[in-house]
Motif scaffolding. Structure first.
Motif, PDB file in Angstrom:
ATOM      1  N   VAL A 165       9.396  -4.990  -0.755  1.00 54.87           N
ATOM      2  CA  VAL A 165       8.734  -4.771   0.528  1.00 54.87           C
ATOM      3  C   VAL A 165       7.899  -3.507   0.436  1.00 54.87           C
ATOM      4  O   VAL A 165       8.012  -2.728  -0.514  1.00 54.87           O
ATOM      5  N   GLY A 166       7.048  -3.296   1.439  1.00 53.67           N
ATOM      6  CA  GLY A 166       6.076  -2.218   1.365  1.00 53.67           C
ATOM      7  C   GLY A 166       6.642  -0.851   1.084  1.00 53.67           C
ATOM      8  O   GLY A 166       6.102  -0.108   0.262  1.00 53.67           O
ATOM      9  N   HIS A 167       7.745  -0.476   1.734  1.00 55.78           N
ATOM     10  CA  HIS A 167       8.238   0.889   1.565  1.00 55.78           C
ATOM     11  C   HIS A 167       8.804   1.146   0.178  1.00 55.78           C
ATOM     12  O   HIS A 167       9.021   2.287  -0.199  1.00 55.78           O
ATOM     13  N   ASP A 168       9.041   0.082  -0.609  1.00 52.92           N
ATOM     14  CA  ASP A 168       9.544   0.245  -1.968  1.00 52.92           C
ATOM     15  C   ASP A 168       8.446   0.204  -3.018  1.00 52.92           C
ATOM     16  O   ASP A 168       8.717   0.357  -4.210  1.00 52.92           O
ATOM     17  N   SER A 169       7.191   0.000  -2.607  1.00 51.35           N
ATOM     18  CA  SER A 169       6.078  -0.073  -3.544  1.00 51.35           C
ATOM     19  C   SER A 169       5.456   1.307  -3.743  1.00 51.35           C
ATOM     20  O   SER A 169       5.537   2.170  -2.868  1.00 51.35           O
ATOM     21  N   PRO A 170       4.807   1.548  -4.885  1.00 50.08           N
ATOM     22  CA  PRO A 170       4.204   2.864  -5.155  1.00 50.08           C
ATOM     23  C   PRO A 170       2.976   3.104  -4.289  1.00 50.08           C
ATOM     24  O   PRO A 170       2.378   2.166  -3.753  1.00 50.08           O
ATOM     25  N   MET A 171       2.578   4.376  -4.190  1.00 54.08           N
ATOM     26  CA  MET A 171       1.436   4.720  -3.349  1.00 54.08           C
ATOM     27  C   MET A 171       0.685   5.904  -3.927  1.00 54.08           C
ATOM     28  O   MET A 171       1.277   6.799  -4.536  1.00 54.08           O
ATOM     29  N   MET A 172      -0.625   5.898  -3.743  1.00 55.86           N
ATOM     30  CA  MET A 172      -1.490   7.005  -4.144  1.00 55.86           C
ATOM     31  C   MET A 172      -2.187   7.587  -2.921  1.00 55.86           C
ATOM     32  O   MET A 172      -2.591   6.841  -2.026  1.00 55.86           O
ATOM     33  N   HIS A 173      -2.346   8.894  -2.918  1.00 52.15           N
ATOM     34  CA  HIS A 173      -3.160   9.574  -1.916  1.00 52.15           C
ATOM     35  C   HIS A 173      -4.474   9.933  -2.594  1.00 52.15           C
ATOM     36  O   HIS A 173      -4.502  10.692  -3.568  1.00 52.15           O
ATOM     37  N   LEU A 174      -5.583   9.377  -2.094  1.00 48.16           N
ATOM     38  CA  LEU A 174      -6.909   9.615  -2.657  1.00 48.16           C
ATOM     39  C   LEU A 174      -7.761  10.407  -1.675  1.00 48.16           C
ATOM     40  O   LEU A 174      -7.630  10.259  -0.464  1.00 48.16           O
ATOM     41  N   ARG A 175      -8.645  11.233  -2.221  1.00 47.61           N
ATOM     42  CA  ARG A 175      -9.615  11.963  -1.405  1.00 47.61           C
ATOM     43  C   ARG A 175     -10.989  11.843  -2.051  1.00 47.61           C
ATOM     44  O   ARG A 175     -11.143  12.144  -3.234  1.00 47.61           O
ATOM     45  N   LYS A 176     -11.970  11.410  -1.288  1.00 42.38           N
ATOM     46  CA  LYS A 176     -13.311  11.166  -1.822  1.00 42.38           C
ATOM     47  C   LYS A 176     -13.949  12.452  -2.341  1.00 42.38           C
ATOM     48  O   LYS A 176     -14.031  13.449  -1.626  1.00 42.38           O
ATOM     49  N   ARG A 177     -14.433  12.405  -3.574  1.00 44.28           N
ATOM     50  CA  ARG A 177     -15.178  13.518  -4.165  1.00 44.28           C
ATOM     51  C   ARG A 177     -16.449  13.031  -4.860  1.00 44.28           C
ATOM     52  O   ARG A 177     -17.383  13.799  -5.046  1.00 44.28           O
ATOM     53  N   ASP A 178     -16.468  11.788  -5.271  1.00 43.00           N
ATOM     54  CA  ASP A 178     -17.611  11.248  -6.012  1.00 43.00           C
ATOM     55  C   ASP A 178     -18.054   9.932  -5.394  1.00 43.00           C
ATOM     56  O   ASP A 178     -17.269   9.241  -4.738  1.00 43.00           O
ATOM     57  N   GLY A 225     -16.282   6.447  -6.803  1.00 46.54           N
ATOM     58  CA  GLY A 225     -15.045   6.869  -7.441  1.00 46.54           C
ATOM     59  C   GLY A 225     -13.880   6.033  -6.957  1.00 46.54           C
ATOM     60  O   GLY A 225     -14.050   4.970  -6.344  1.00 46.54           O
ATOM     61  N   MET A 226     -12.679   6.503  -7.211  1.00 45.72           N
ATOM     62  CA  MET A 226     -11.475   5.771  -6.832  1.00 45.72           C
ATOM     63  C   MET A 226     -11.437   5.496  -5.332  1.00 45.72           C
ATOM     64  O   MET A 226     -11.123   4.390  -4.897  1.00 45.72           O
ATOM     65  N   PHE A 227     -11.755   6.503  -4.538  1.00 42.70           N
ATOM     66  CA  PHE A 227     -11.713   6.333  -3.090  1.00 42.70           C
ATOM     67  C   PHE A 227     -12.653   5.218  -2.647  1.00 42.70           C
ATOM     68  O   PHE A 227     -12.272   4.312  -1.894  1.00 42.70           O
ATOM     69  N   ASP A 228     -13.903   5.270  -3.115  1.00 43.45           N
ATOM     70  CA  ASP A 228     -14.892   4.276  -2.696  1.00 43.45           C
ATOM     71  C   ASP A 228     -14.492   2.864  -3.105  1.00 43.45           C
ATOM     72  O   ASP A 228     -14.737   1.907  -2.358  1.00 43.45           O
ATOM     73  N   ARG A 229     -13.882   2.730  -4.287  1.00 44.34           N
ATOM     74  CA  ARG A 229     -13.514   1.393  -4.744  1.00 44.34           C
ATOM     75  C   ARG A 229     -12.525   0.734  -3.784  1.00 44.34           C
ATOM     76  O   ARG A 229     -12.661  -0.432  -3.415  1.00 44.34           O
ATOM     77  N   PHE A 230     -11.514   1.477  -3.392  1.00 46.26           N
ATOM     78  CA  PHE A 230     -10.507   0.920  -2.477  1.00 46.26           C
ATOM     79  C   PHE A 230     -11.054   0.796  -1.054  1.00 46.26           C
ATOM     80  O   PHE A 230     -10.708  -0.155  -0.336  1.00 46.26           O
ATOM     81  N   ALA A 231     -11.892   1.749  -0.641  1.00 45.99           N
ATOM     82  CA  ALA A 231     -12.484   1.660   0.698  1.00 45.99           C
ATOM     83  C   ALA A 231     -13.364   0.424   0.811  1.00 45.99           C
ATOM     84  O   ALA A 231     -13.346  -0.283   1.836  1.00 45.99           O
TER      85      ALA A 231
END
Length: 249
Positions: A214-227, A230-236
């Motif tokens: 379930v969701g609370h047992d899955s991993p998570m990343m905190h991303l902040r847009k800098r480029d 970049g990673m942030f834009d891909r998921f956004a």
């Protein structure tokens, strides 16, 4: 006022004197950190406070650590958590509080936020009144994908029930004008159920769901847009694509 530090201390029920004794400083010093956002402790002390409170240093003193960024694409990664539930509630609260332009909850159920954040329907009302765009992208509780996921998880609190809990809480927002709620399109449901994206302006919490967890047992990343791109834009962009094809709930 350093609201992030104050909130993190309150969540852990840590008082100024207690934190001061832990760090070997005076209580007045700790109180100055709280009342004056420009007063920042030394790097080692910041690290100790972050570890003790369980909140990333970047959330407590963002300006102080802004220059200590990575140089590659991974510099957009603020923090990683082996479980979504390991992310302190203060992080979610602070990201919501800082959002000035938009908030997007694109989890499949999104119900947990109403359980973890006190009176969250009132918080949403306040953000709407501040002119923040607030959106919730949910899975359709009646869809085949929801039924299939319920069979996989096999938990008493079913996926469709969790979606309805979120809908019920969204219905409690006093003045819902401007609040946008959609179900992901049938053709996108599989992509939606496998990846949650929670966006707060230029910050995002991204949670890929693993196998039967379930969701609370899955991993998570905190991303902040800098480029750009970049990673942030891909998921956004992923979340926006799902939103664009979604249907009103």
């Amino acid at each position: 006022m350093n609201t992030a530090l104050r909130r993190a201390m309150a969540e852990k029920d840590v008082r100024s004197g207690q934190l001061a004794r832990r760090l070997g400083v005076s209580r007045e010093t700790v109180e100055r950190w709280i009342t004056d956002a420009d007063r920042v402790p030394h790097a080692r002390t910041r690290a100790d406070v972050s570890e003790y409170l369980g909140v990333p240093e970047e959330m407590l003193w963002p300006k102080a650590v802004k220059t200590a960024v990575k140089t590659g694409p991974d510099r957009e990664i603020v923090s990683v958590y082996p479980y979504r539930s390991a992310c302190p509630k203060a992080v979610w609260a602070e990201l919501v509080e800082r959002a000035k332009e938009q908030i997007l909850f694109a989890g499949y159920t999104n119900y947990f936020i109403f359980l973890e954040q006190p009176h969250f329907h009132l918080t949403l009302q306040r953000k709407l009144e501040q002119g923040v765009r607030v959106r919730f992208l949910l899975g359709d509780p009646e869809s085949p994908t929801t039924r299939a996921r319920e069979a996989i998880e096999d938990t008493p609190l079913s996926v469709s029930t969790r979606i309805r809990i979120a809908l019920d809480n969204l219905g409690r927002v006093p003045a819902r004008e401007g609040l946008e709620v959609r179900y992901s399109a049938p053709e996108d449901a599989t992509n939606h159920v496998g990846l949650s994206v929670f966006r707060f302006d230029h910050d995002a919490l991204v949670c890929p769901h693993l196998a039967r967890l379930v969701g609370h047992d899955s991993p998570m990343m905190h991303l902040r847009k800098r480029d750009e791109q970049g990673m942030f834009d891909r998921f956004a962009e992923h979340a926006e694509e799902l939103w664009d094809r979604a249907v009103p709930a």
